[in-house]
Design an enzyme around this catalytic site. Structure first.
Site, PDB file in Angstrom:
ATOM      1  N   HIS A   1       0.809  -1.209   0.016  1.00 59.97           N
ATOM      2  CA  HIS A   1       0.063   0.018   0.108  1.00 59.97           C
ATOM      3  C   HIS A   1       1.009   1.338   0.049  1.00 59.97           C
ATOM      4  O   HIS A   1       1.739   1.440   1.105  1.00 59.97           O
ATOM      5  CB  HIS A   1      -0.929  -0.024   1.112  1.00 59.97           C
ATOM      6  CG  HIS A   1      -1.846   1.197   1.246  1.00 59.97           C
ATOM      7  ND1 HIS A   1      -2.914   1.276   2.414  1.00 59.97           N
ATOM      8  CD2 HIS A   1      -1.923   2.403   0.660  1.00 59.97           C
ATOM      9  CE1 HIS A   1      -3.665   2.106   2.145  1.00 59.97           C
ATOM     10  NE2 HIS A   1      -3.037   2.797   1.143  1.00 59.97           N
TER      11      HIS A   1
ATOM     12  N   HIS B   1       5.018   3.820   5.307  1.00 59.36           N
ATOM     13  CA  HIS B   1       5.772   2.445   5.199  1.00 59.36           C
ATOM     14  C   HIS B   1       6.617   2.344   4.063  1.00 59.36           C
ATOM     15  O   HIS B   1       7.734   2.476   3.785  1.00 59.36           O
ATOM     16  CB  HIS B   1       4.998   1.505   6.019  1.00 59.36           C
ATOM     17  CG  HIS B   1       3.544   1.420   5.483  1.00 59.36           C
ATOM     18  ND1 HIS B   1       3.041   1.579   4.207  1.00 59.36           N
ATOM     19  CD2 HIS B   1       2.587   1.120   6.242  1.00 59.36           C
ATOM     20  CE1 HIS B   1       1.715   1.139   4.269  1.00 59.36           C
ATOM     21  NE2 HIS B   1       1.425   1.234   5.405  1.00 59.36           N
TER      22      HIS B   1
ATOM     23  N   GLU C   1      -2.018  -1.182  -3.623  1.00 61.44           N
ATOM     24  CA  GLU C   1      -3.161  -0.604  -2.798  1.00 61.44           C
ATOM     25  C   GLU C   1      -2.885   1.022  -3.071  1.00 61.44           C
ATOM     26  O   GLU C   1      -1.662   1.250  -2.524  1.00 61.44           O
ATOM     27  CB  GLU C   1      -3.403  -1.105  -1.597  1.00 61.44           C
ATOM     28  CG  GLU C   1      -4.031  -2.504  -1.392  1.00 61.44           C
ATOM     29  CD  GLU C   1      -4.060  -2.819   0.330  1.00 61.44           C
ATOM     30  OE1 GLU C   1      -3.874  -1.958   1.227  1.00 61.44           O
ATOM     31  OE2 GLU C   1      -4.121  -3.917   0.520  1.00 61.44           O
TER      32      GLU C   1
ATOM     33  N   THR D   1      -4.789   2.204  10.235  1.00 54.91           N
ATOM     34  CA  THR D   1      -4.712   1.375   8.830  1.00 54.91           C
ATOM     35  C   THR D   1      -6.040   1.766   8.146  1.00 54.91           C
ATOM     36  O   THR D   1      -6.624   2.465   8.696  1.00 54.91           O
ATOM     37  CB  THR D   1      -4.739  -0.161   9.325  1.00 54.91           C
ATOM     38  OG1 THR D   1      -4.468  -0.833   8.071  1.00 54.91           O
ATOM     39  CG2 THR D   1      -5.564  -0.330  10.193  1.00 54.91           C
TER      40      THR D   1
ATOM     41  N   GLU E   1     -12.562  -6.533  -3.280  1.00 54.61           N
ATOM     42  CA  GLU E   1     -12.134  -7.354  -2.029  1.00 54.61           C
ATOM     43  C   GLU E   1     -13.021  -6.722  -0.928  1.00 54.61           C
ATOM     44  O   GLU E   1     -13.115  -5.801  -0.533  1.00 54.61           O
ATOM     45  CB  GLU E   1     -10.589  -6.664  -1.787  1.00 54.61           C
ATOM     46  CG  GLU E   1      -9.926  -7.147  -0.405  1.00 54.61           C
ATOM     47  CD  GLU E   1      -8.723  -6.585  -0.236  1.00 54.61           C
ATOM     48  OE1 GLU E   1      -7.860  -6.085  -1.128  1.00 54.61           O
ATOM     49  OE2 GLU E   1      -8.457  -6.539   1.158  1.00 54.61           O
TER      50      GLU E   1
ATOM     51  N   HIS F   1      -8.410  -8.007   5.630  1.00 51.19           N
ATOM     52  CA  HIS F   1      -8.198  -6.923   6.663  1.00 51.19           C
ATOM     53  C   HIS F   1      -8.414  -7.364   7.936  1.00 51.19           C
ATOM     54  O   HIS F   1      -9.461  -8.267   8.236  1.00 51.19           O
ATOM     55  CB  HIS F   1      -9.014  -5.734   6.465  1.00 51.19           C
ATOM     56  CG  HIS F   1      -8.709  -4.466   7.045  1.00 51.19           C
ATOM     57  ND1 HIS F   1      -8.635  -4.134   8.224  1.00 51.19           N
ATOM     58  CD2 HIS F   1      -7.785  -3.445   6.569  1.00 51.19           C
ATOM     59  CE1 HIS F   1      -7.759  -3.293   8.637  1.00 51.19           C
ATOM     60  NE2 HIS F   1      -7.424  -2.626   7.465  1.00 51.19           N
TER      61      HIS F   1
HETATM   62  N1  PXP Z   1      -6.786  -5.369   2.272  1.00 52.27           N
HETATM   63  C1  PXP Z   1      -6.573  -4.154   2.344  1.00 52.27           C
HETATM   64  C2  PXP Z   1      -7.535  -3.348   1.249  1.00 52.27           C
HETATM   65  C3  PXP Z   1      -5.779  -3.236   3.228  1.00 52.27           C
HETATM   66  O1  PXP Z   1      -5.854  -1.718   3.157  1.00 52.27           O
HETATM   67  C4  PXP Z   1      -5.082  -4.135   3.947  1.00 52.27           C
HETATM   68  C5  PXP Z   1      -4.153  -3.343   4.814  1.00 52.27           C
HETATM   69  O2  PXP Z   1      -3.234  -2.641   4.309  1.00 52.27           O
HETATM   70  C6  PXP Z   1      -5.343  -5.572   3.990  1.00 52.27           C
HETATM   71  C7  PXP Z   1      -6.005  -6.090   3.191  1.00 52.27           C
HETATM   72  C8  PXP Z   1      -4.253  -6.465   5.034  1.00 52.27           C
HETATM   73  O3  PXP Z   1      -4.874  -6.168   6.157  1.00 52.27           O
HETATM   74  P1  PXP Z   1      -3.738  -6.622   7.439  1.00 52.27           P
HETATM   75  O4  PXP Z   1      -2.717  -6.223   7.722  1.00 52.27           O
HETATM   76  O5  PXP Z   1      -5.075  -6.546   8.670  1.00 52.27           O
HETATM   77  O6  PXP Z   1      -3.768  -8.105   7.207  1.00 52.27           O
END
Ligand code: PXP
Length: 400
Positions: free
Chosen positions: A203, A210, A230, A260, A311, A351
């Site tokens: 991301h 980061h 992302e 986040t 997603e 997530h």
């Molecule tokens: N999917 C998306 C769209 C996200 O923004 C994130 C966090 O950056 C994740 C998945 C992954 O989440 P986690 O780090 O909680 O596994």
């Protein structure tokens, strides 16, 4: 007659053959004295039922209504219920999947029949699995070796474990805590791929807290599976993506103050704006995903943007206060995954997922891929990246 077939479509189909197969299915199930009505229609008529009874204004392949449901459950004891099949959708799908029309239609009818027996009401992670197992047993008896292709298709579609894309943002979080050049998310990505990851996610945030531009550019060079970027749908990020060309872009909402990503992208009411971003990215050949709450209204709006993937945001499920709330959130995810798949989306989810909560969501058959970061990076600190990925893959594959 235990199986009554009413054909209201002009498409040609051997009704007698279907009736005999379904009567045999009832016999195998020990339900010879029960009755089932099968309605063969086209898309227009099934859309009417889909909207009227399930609130979904679009066609589908099969719907069934159990006599155990509805306002007068169990009034007519001999009748199990009704199965409605659109020959138009069934034939189109059979052609798309390269399967014999009759066999595929029988597979849909058997799916409807097993639903009438109440299998998907056995809530919990194993409900879907039990249902498919019963369907496969019946199809094996009804079609024999000739039905192998269709039976394998049903098995593959439902049992195939979801894929895992590993998000390495938090390796960069540790690096940026000291503003040094280690640990490197690029190294972590290589190890994650060696552990079996099917994709690498980063991301790139507006504040670059980061992941840095340099990380994405190097990852573009070295990732062997697929690189997923992302990002927020801003002009700056869209032109970066068009230049670097990841394999997939996932559009996410972004607020500077958040720890986040806090919620899914709001698409409803902003379709034109989101569609513009999707079109720009797709113009240069990028696959586009939208990170979205498991809300059918948002998903229907997303269907108007041209995105390839949704997603589903699993954050509410992951943060549920107790088992009851978790069950409720799981049901929302199951319904959202079904709606998204029926609208033609490839369905991903992510997530807040970790080793303790992945199994029930990994059992949802429509979800094809998970995006997981924090839990895997946290475990990698203890056991190494390759093992952390392998352990997660193992849980995902055991869930179906
Ligand atoms: N999917 C998306 C769209 C996200 O923004 C994130 C966090 O950056 C994740 C998945 C992954 O989440 P986690 O780090 O909680 O596994």
């Amino acid at each position: 007659m235990p199986v009554e077939i009413i054909k209201r479509s002009d498409r040609r189909f051997p009704v007698r053959w279907l009736r005999e197969k379904l009567e045999r299915a009832l016999e195998i199930l020990g339900l010879k004295d029960r009755e089932v009505t099968v309605l063969l229609v086209d898309d227009e008529e099934i859309t009417h039922y889909n909207e009227l009874y399930l609130g979904r204004p679009y066609p589908t392949n099969v719907i069934s209504f159990s006599q155990l449901e509805g306002p007068f459950p169990g009034v007519q004891h001999s009748l199990l219920g009704d199965i409605i099949i659109s020959l138009e959708t069934a034939f189109r799908e059979a052609q798309e999947y390269g399967l014999p029309k009759r066999h595929y239609l029988l597979a849909l009818a058997v799916h409807g029949l097993v639903h009438l027996l109440g299998h998907d009401h056995e809530r919990g992670p194993w409900g879907a699995w039990l249902m498919v197992r019963r369907e496969i047993q019946l199809l094996q008896e009804l079609l024999g070796p000739q039905g192998k292709k269709t039976i394998n298709f049903v098995k593959r579609r439902e049992y195939m474990p979801a894929k895992l894309a590993v998000n390495v943002d938090h390796v960069a979080t540790v690096r940026e805590a000291r503003k040094v050049d280690y640990p490197d998310p690029v190294h972590a990505a290589v190890l994650a791929e060696l552990g079996g990851a099917h994709g690498i996610v980063v991301h790139l945030r507006e504040d670059r807290r980061h992941i840095q531009d340099r990380d994405v550019r190097i990852l573009r060079e070295i990732v062997k599976t697929k690189l997923i970027l992302e990002m927020a749908a801003t002009e700056e990020m869209i032109s970066f993506a068009k230049e670097v060309r990841p394999d997939q872009v996932t559009l996410v909402p972004e607020r500077r103050q958040e720890i986040t990503t806090e919620g899914g992208l709001k698409v409803k009411g902003r379709v034109a704006k989101v569609r513009k971003a999707v079109e720009e990215l797709k113009e240069v050949g990028l696959k586009v995903s939208i990170f979205i709450d498991p809300d059918p209204e948002q998903i229907k709006a997303a269907a108007k943007t041209g995105a390839d993937i949704v997603e589903l945001h699993t954050g509410h499920y992951a943060e549920a206060a107790g088992p009851e709330e978790m069950d409720l959130e799981l049901a929302r995810l199951e319904e959202a995954a079904r709606v998204a798949r029926e609208l033609g989306f490839e369905v991903h989810a992510g997530h807040g997922l970790h080793y303790g909560n992945i199994s029930p969501v990994a059992a949802i058959p429509e979800i094809e891929e998970f995006s997981i970061g924090h839990a895997i990076v946290a475990r990698a600190i203890m056991v190494g990246m390759k093992d952390a990925v392998r352990e997660m893959l193992c849980l995902i594959s055991q869930a179906r």
